[in-house]
Write an enzyme that holds these catalytic residues in place. Structure first.
Site, PDB file in Angstrom:
ATOM      1  N   CYS A 110       0.882  -1.163   0.000  1.00 41.89           N
ATOM      2  CA  CYS A 110       0.000   0.000   0.000  1.00 41.89           C
ATOM      3  C   CYS A 110       0.917   1.208   0.000  1.00 41.89           C
ATOM      4  O   CYS A 110       1.546   1.512   1.016  1.00 41.89           O
ATOM      5  CB  CYS A 110      -0.911   0.024   1.224  1.00 41.89           C
ATOM      6  SG  CYS A 110      -1.964   1.499   1.271  1.00 41.89           S
ATOM      7  N   CYS A 113      -0.570   4.376   2.402  1.00 42.15           N
ATOM      8  CA  CYS A 113      -0.636   4.245   3.868  1.00 42.15           C
ATOM      9  C   CYS A 113      -0.355   2.802   4.257  1.00 42.15           C
ATOM     10  O   CYS A 113       0.772   2.336   4.104  1.00 42.15           O
ATOM     11  CB  CYS A 113      -1.974   4.737   4.401  1.00 42.15           C
ATOM     12  SG  CYS A 113      -3.407   4.044   3.567  1.00 42.15           S
ATOM     13  N   SER A 114      -1.359   2.070   4.721  1.00 38.69           N
ATOM     14  CA  SER A 114      -1.110   0.676   5.094  1.00 38.69           C
ATOM     15  C   SER A 114      -2.386  -0.150   4.941  1.00 38.69           C
ATOM     16  O   SER A 114      -2.699  -0.973   5.800  1.00 38.69           O
ATOM     17  CB  SER A 114      -0.591   0.584   6.530  1.00 38.69           C
ATOM     18  OG  SER A 114      -1.515   1.178   7.428  1.00 38.69           O
ATOM     19  N   CYS A 115      -3.143   0.074   3.862  1.00 37.49           N
ATOM     20  CA  CYS A 115      -4.356  -0.695   3.625  1.00 37.49           C
ATOM     21  C   CYS A 115      -4.004  -2.180   3.562  1.00 37.49           C
ATOM     22  O   CYS A 115      -3.048  -2.577   2.895  1.00 37.49           O
ATOM     23  CB  CYS A 115      -5.021  -0.250   2.323  1.00 37.49           C
ATOM     24  SG  CYS A 115      -5.623   1.447   2.372  1.00 37.49           S
TER      25      CYS A 115
END
Length: 205
Positions: A110, A113-115
């Site tokens: 991702c 961000c950190s999906c």
């Protein structure tokens, strides 16, 4: 000037600059005030990081290895297929399954961000959220894979999938040789969290 003062006068200056240290400082403060139990917190984190999440994803992969009809359904509509197994909810609303095969290796990141598919893989590992991984895996995926211990043949294509708030990916790793006749539970034990992100391979029995 109104803002001409030492940074050390600001309350935030008392917090360590590194996010991990900030979290530890907050945890220590909350523990001292009796608001949290560190042991209970460790159990919760371990459960979501290593048991509930990755185990769910491993069950999906094992079933895809063993059941071709299920595999086809998963590749066609992963969201509905995993929901039928009871795996759905926040961070898992829109799922896409991508399959490793001879000549093709998939890896997920991702970049914004950190999906991450929490219902299937649990809490994202720290390295998945790091700036270094998010930036480098797009530019030099083979080098990043090598650092994870994954050495691919030169003629293997590497596909990088960028998760977003709209879609999250599950990698179906290649089924290891010598697993014919193994039941779903035994196959699940071969599926690692990293193999479902693409930074690892399934275990060899």
């Amino acid at each position: 000037m109104p803002h001409d003062h030492s940074d050390h006068d600001h309350p935030h200056a008392l917090l360590p600059p590194d996010p991990a240290l900030r979290i530890k400082a907050l945890e220590t403060l909350l523990t001292q005030k009796g608001l949290i139990d560190p042991a209970a917190l460790d159990v919760i984190i371990d459960t979501y990081e290593n048991k509930i999440g990755p185990r769910n994803g491993a069950r999906v992969v094992a079933r895809a290895w063993a059941d071709q009809e299920f595999r086809s359904a998963l590749l066609a509509d992963a969201t509905a297929t995993v929901a039928d197994m009871g795996f759905f909810g926040r961070q898992g609303e829109h799922m896409v399954a991508v399959e490793n095969a001879d000549g093709v290796h998939n890896i997920v990141v991702c970049t914004l961000c950190s999906c991450y598919p929490w219902p299937l893989l649990g809490i994202p590992p720290g390295w998945y959220k790091s700036d270094a991984y998010r930036a480098r895996v797009v530019r030099e995926p083979r080098k990043v894979l090598a650092e994870f211990g994954v050495a691919l043949p030169k003629d293997t294509a590497v596909r990088v999938w960028d998760s977003t708030a709209e879609v999250r990916y599950l990698v179906i790793p290649e089924r290891p040789a010598g697993t014919d006749g193994m039941d779903e539970e035994a196959l699940m034990a071969l599926v690692t969290r990293d193999s479902m992100i693409g930074t690892g391979l399934a275990r060899v029995p």
